[in-house]
Design a protein around this motif. Structure first.
Motif, PDB file in Angstrom:
ATOM      1  N   VAL A  99      65.729 136.662 100.903  1.00 36.33           N
ATOM      2  CA  VAL A  99      64.550 136.912 100.965  1.00 36.33           C
ATOM      3  C   VAL A  99      63.960 138.457 100.682  1.00 36.33           C
ATOM      4  O   VAL A  99      64.381 139.115 101.388  1.00 36.33           O
ATOM      5  CB  VAL A  99      63.963 136.513 102.422  1.00 36.33           C
ATOM      6  N   ALA A 100      63.420 138.659  99.387  1.00 42.18           N
ATOM      7  CA  ALA A 100      63.021 139.644  99.077  1.00 42.18           C
ATOM      8  C   ALA A 100      61.693 140.191 100.267  1.00 42.18           C
ATOM      9  O   ALA A 100      61.176 139.419 100.645  1.00 42.18           O
ATOM     10  CB  ALA A 100      62.575 139.825  97.400  1.00 42.18           C
ATOM     11  N   SER A 101      61.329 141.371 100.303  1.00 39.42           N
ATOM     12  CA  SER A 101      60.546 142.110 101.149  1.00 39.42           C
ATOM     13  C   SER A 101      59.003 142.011 100.741  1.00 39.42           C
ATOM     14  O   SER A 101      58.194 142.607 101.277  1.00 39.42           O
ATOM     15  CB  SER A 101      60.932 143.226 102.029  1.00 39.42           C
ATOM     16  N   ALA A 102      59.040 141.459  99.499  1.00 42.08           N
ATOM     17  CA  ALA A 102      57.533 141.707  98.739  1.00 42.08           C
ATOM     18  C   ALA A 102      56.571 141.113  99.423  1.00 42.08           C
ATOM     19  O   ALA A 102      56.438 140.218 100.206  1.00 42.08           O
ATOM     20  CB  ALA A 102      57.671 141.263  97.167  1.00 42.08           C
ATOM     21  N   ARG A 122      68.466 139.141 104.716  1.00 41.24           N
ATOM     22  CA  ARG A 122      67.040 139.806 104.756  1.00 41.24           C
ATOM     23  C   ARG A 122      67.620 141.299 104.644  1.00 41.24           C
ATOM     24  O   ARG A 122      68.578 141.601 104.625  1.00 41.24           O
ATOM     25  CB  ARG A 122      66.427 139.768 106.009  1.00 41.24           C
ATOM     26  N   PHE A 123      66.440 142.096 104.448  1.00 44.94           N
ATOM     27  CA  PHE A 123      66.666 143.474 104.033  1.00 44.94           C
ATOM     28  C   PHE A 123      66.071 144.573 105.089  1.00 44.94           C
ATOM     29  O   PHE A 123      64.885 144.244 105.301  1.00 44.94           O
ATOM     30  CB  PHE A 123      66.227 143.738 102.760  1.00 44.94           C
ATOM     31  N   ASN A 124      66.887 145.523 105.039  1.00 39.94           N
ATOM     32  CA  ASN A 124      66.170 146.740 105.712  1.00 39.94           C
ATOM     33  C   ASN A 124      65.504 146.379 107.153  1.00 39.94           C
ATOM     34  O   ASN A 124      65.905 145.519 107.877  1.00 39.94           O
ATOM     35  CB  ASN A 124      65.356 147.607 104.718  1.00 39.94           C
ATOM     36  N   SER A 125      64.183 146.670 107.070  1.00 38.83           N
ATOM     37  CA  SER A 125      63.509 146.630 108.337  1.00 38.83           C
ATOM     38  C   SER A 125      62.557 145.595 108.382  1.00 38.83           C
ATOM     39  O   SER A 125      61.533 145.335 109.155  1.00 38.83           O
ATOM     40  CB  SER A 125      62.611 147.794 108.879  1.00 38.83           C
ATOM     41  N   PRO A 234      71.719 150.118  92.120  1.00 36.32           N
ATOM     42  CA  PRO A 234      70.466 148.757  92.146  1.00 36.32           C
ATOM     43  C   PRO A 234      69.944 148.647  93.520  1.00 36.32           C
ATOM     44  O   PRO A 234      70.431 149.317  94.549  1.00 36.32           O
ATOM     45  CB  PRO A 234      71.410 147.543  91.989  1.00 36.32           C
ATOM     46  N   SER A 235      68.823 147.997  93.773  1.00 32.48           N
ATOM     47  CA  SER A 235      68.042 148.048  94.972  1.00 32.48           C
ATOM     48  C   SER A 235      68.858 147.033  95.981  1.00 32.48           C
ATOM     49  O   SER A 235      69.426 146.324  95.034  1.00 32.48           O
ATOM     50  CB  SER A 235      66.712 147.291  94.606  1.00 32.48           C
ATOM     51  N   SER A 236      68.455 147.309  97.126  1.00 29.49           N
ATOM     52  CA  SER A 236      69.025 146.271  98.109  1.00 29.49           C
ATOM     53  C   SER A 236      68.896 144.734  97.553  1.00 29.49           C
ATOM     54  O   SER A 236      70.036 144.140  98.073  1.00 29.49           O
ATOM     55  CB  SER A 236      68.454 146.591  99.457  1.00 29.49           C
ATOM     56  N   GLY A 237      67.801 144.497  97.132  1.00 30.91           N
ATOM     57  CA  GLY A 237      67.578 142.988  96.874  1.00 30.91           C
ATOM     58  C   GLY A 237      68.550 142.610  95.616  1.00 30.91           C
ATOM     59  O   GLY A 237      69.367 141.570  95.890  1.00 30.91           O
ATOM     60  N   PHE A 238      68.997 143.338  94.768  1.00 31.08           N
ATOM     61  CA  PHE A 238      70.064 142.880  93.737  1.00 31.08           C
ATOM     62  C   PHE A 238      71.316 142.905  94.280  1.00 31.08           C
ATOM     63  O   PHE A 238      72.043 142.052  94.282  1.00 31.08           O
ATOM     64  CB  PHE A 238      70.003 143.707  92.420  1.00 31.08           C
ATOM     65  N   ILE A 239      71.778 143.838  95.051  1.00 27.06           N
ATOM     66  CA  ILE A 239      72.954 144.079  95.935  1.00 27.06           C
ATOM     67  C   ILE A 239      73.373 142.683  96.703  1.00 27.06           C
ATOM     68  O   ILE A 239      74.117 142.206  96.769  1.00 27.06           O
ATOM     69  CB  ILE A 239      72.899 145.025  96.861  1.00 27.06           C
ATOM     70  N   ASP A 264      49.815 144.602  94.778  1.00 23.37           N
ATOM     71  CA  ASP A 264      50.818 145.822  94.744  1.00 23.37           C
ATOM     72  C   ASP A 264      50.999 146.149  96.017  1.00 23.37           C
ATOM     73  O   ASP A 264      51.553 147.203  96.514  1.00 23.37           O
ATOM     74  CB  ASP A 264      49.427 147.124  94.305  1.00 23.37           C
ATOM     75  N   LEU A 265      51.051 144.978  96.852  1.00 25.25           N
ATOM     76  CA  LEU A 265      51.314 145.254  98.369  1.00 25.25           C
ATOM     77  C   LEU A 265      52.733 145.316  98.448  1.00 25.25           C
ATOM     78  O   LEU A 265      53.423 144.337  97.939  1.00 25.25           O
ATOM     79  CB  LEU A 265      50.879 144.080  99.199  1.00 25.25           C
ATOM     80  N   CYS A 266      53.263 146.575  98.886  1.00 24.08           N
ATOM     81  CA  CYS A 266      54.692 146.738  98.681  1.00 24.08           C
ATOM     82  C   CYS A 266      55.606 145.749  99.571  1.00 24.08           C
ATOM     83  O   CYS A 266      56.510 144.985  99.044  1.00 24.08           O
ATOM     84  CB  CYS A 266      54.988 148.138  98.987  1.00 24.08           C
ATOM     85  N   HIS A 267      55.404 145.746 100.922  1.00 26.49           N
ATOM     86  CA  HIS A 267      56.099 144.625 101.970  1.00 26.49           C
ATOM     87  C   HIS A 267      55.208 144.066 102.451  1.00 26.49           C
ATOM     88  O   HIS A 267      53.953 144.366 102.912  1.00 26.49           O
ATOM     89  CB  HIS A 267      56.730 145.552 103.024  1.00 26.49           C
ATOM     90  N   TYR A 268      55.484 142.713 102.989  1.00 26.97           N
ATOM     91  CA  TYR A 268      54.727 141.824 103.757  1.00 26.97           C
ATOM     92  C   TYR A 268      54.308 142.220 104.992  1.00 26.97           C
ATOM     93  O   TYR A 268      53.658 141.884 105.661  1.00 26.97           O
ATOM     94  CB  TYR A 268      55.273 140.390 103.856  1.00 26.97           C
ATOM     95  N   ALA A 276      55.415 150.378  92.404  1.00 26.09           N
ATOM     96  CA  ALA A 276      56.840 150.726  91.984  1.00 26.09           C
ATOM     97  C   ALA A 276      57.698 149.850  93.012  1.00 26.09           C
ATOM     98  O   ALA A 276      58.770 149.772  92.454  1.00 26.09           O
ATOM     99  CB  ALA A 276      56.666 152.212  92.269  1.00 26.09           C
ATOM    100  N   CYS A 277      57.226 149.462  94.064  1.00 20.09           N
ATOM    101  CA  CYS A 277      58.093 148.706  94.734  1.00 20.09           C
ATOM    102  C   CYS A 277      58.456 147.411  94.047  1.00 20.09           C
ATOM    103  O   CYS A 277      59.741 146.985  94.672  1.00 20.09           O
ATOM    104  CB  CYS A 277      57.336 148.230  96.184  1.00 20.09           C
ATOM    105  N   THR A 278      57.697 146.623  93.354  1.00 24.87           N
ATOM    106  CA  THR A 278      57.818 145.491  92.523  1.00 24.87           C
ATOM    107  C   THR A 278      58.616 145.793  91.212  1.00 24.87           C
ATOM    108  O   THR A 278      59.440 145.173  90.701  1.00 24.87           O
ATOM    109  CB  THR A 278      56.578 144.798  92.374  1.00 24.87           C
ATOM    110  N   LEU A 279      58.188 146.914  90.658  1.00 28.55           N
ATOM    111  CA  LEU A 279      58.690 147.237  89.052  1.00 28.55           C
ATOM    112  C   LEU A 279      59.559 148.307  89.099  1.00 28.55           C
ATOM    113  O   LEU A 279      60.397 148.558  88.093  1.00 28.55           O
ATOM    114  CB  LEU A 279      57.374 147.184  88.292  1.00 28.55           C
TER     115      LEU A 279
END
Ligand code: C5P
Length: 319
Positions: A99-102, A122-125, A234-239, A264-268, A276-279
């Protein structure tokens, strides 16, 4: 939006990004903080099973086991979990969710589907409480970067986010994987909080990902890409996707490649807007996502409407 459409097709270039993001990428390339230099061949034409096989061959999940200096001299063989990550589970999970945090996962209604998988990463916080309808509430593993351990605002030692799950932490080391240099100057000090947490909760499986594993992934991303990618891990997502490819027979990735809901919302879980969070700016995210698109065996509809990619796990491919 046109970059997202190109991502769906798996055909992207830095030229499609805003001037601002292109400049950020160039700055990271020029800075090359970790001194990453790609020495391999470029195999940019690989797709599907061939690409997955390349990845299976080149990338091996690895955690610090305390057997190498300086960690062996510091008695880390006593701090790391007795059971190595490879032996944590008896068998492969049948299906897994990443689950990416987008922000784009908001209003997705994917919660039930996500929770139906055997394991959820899941990732980070990223929280589940209050967002169950869209992200589910099951968490099996959590990948955290060193900022989570080092910055007081994350309350790593007390927050319930980091309890009752398998934890995997990472921090960028030099590309040469000089563990002495890394130990002396990590990006954020994860080593002290790690040891403290291990002593406080010895029964919780908590690993530090080996920097060699991170740079193996970087090599595959650069080796698959014509352009010069950001010389950063790489990002946590790719890892997380690669980790689950080695633990699961099938991996379902949510809102990593953005759906039609993309904004453009970085995290849900945060009111912070930055494309930049997405690209990508620091991480070679655009190229990571292109590579994942090239291995997708799911439908185009799932990709666009659900932001969902389906991948075959390493154990199921005959290379
Ligand atoms: O920001 P954070 O690293 O905690 O998010 C977890 C992962 O989700 C990222 O590493 C990235 O791979 C993915 N992500 C994304 N698009 C976003 C936010 C996060 O692809 N807008």
């Amino acid at each position: 939006k046109s970059v997202i459409r190109k991502l769906w097709k798996g055909d992207v270039s830095a030229r499609m990004l805003s001037v601002h993001l292109q400049r950020a990428q160039k700055n990271y390339v020029n800075m090359n903080k970790h001194r990453a230099v790609y020495g391999g061949r470029r195999k940019t034409q690989l797709r599907g099973r061939e690409l997955l096989c390349e990845m299976k061959k080149q990338v091996h999940v690895r955690t610090l086991d305390g057997s190498e200096q300086p960690f062996s001299g510091l008695g880390w063989d006593r701090f790391v979990p007795t059971r190595p990550l490879e032996q944590l589970y008896q068998a492969q999970f049948s299906t897994c969710a990443v689950v990416a945090s987008a922000g784009a996962i908001l209003n997705s209604n994917l919660g039930k589907e996500i929770d139906s998988h055997d394991a959820v990463l899941r990732f980070n916080s990223a929280p589940t409480e209050g967002y169950e309808k869209d992200v589910g509430n099951k968490t099996t593993l959590r990948i955290i970067n060193s900022q989570i351990l080092a910055k007081p605002q994350h309350r790593f030692s007390t927050s319930s986010l980091y309890k009752d799950v398998v934890l995997l932490a990472w921090d960028p080391a030099p590309y040469t994987v000089n563990l002495h240099k890394w130990y002396q100057s990590p990006d954020y000090d994860l080593f002290r909080p790690y040891v403290e947490h291990r002593q406080r909760r010895p029964a919780q499986p908590f690993y530090i990902l080996h920097p060699a594993f991170l740079w193996q992934m970087w090599d595959v991303i650069q080796g698959h890409t014509q352009e010069e990618i950001q010389p950063n891990p790489p990002s946590s997502g790719f890892i997380g996707i690669v980790l689950m490819l080695s633990l699961c027979e099938e991996v379902h990735v949510y809102e990593y490649i953005p759906s039609v809901r993309q904004t453009d919302l970085c995290h849900y879980h945060e009111r912070y807007y930055d494309i930049a969070c997405t690209l990508g700016a620091y991480h070679p995210l655009l190229y990571e996502k292109m590579l994942i698109q090239h291995m997708n065996i799911g439908s185009e509809r799932d990709l666009k409407m659900n932001g969902k990619v389906t991948l075959s796990g390493f154990s199921t491919v005959n290379c």
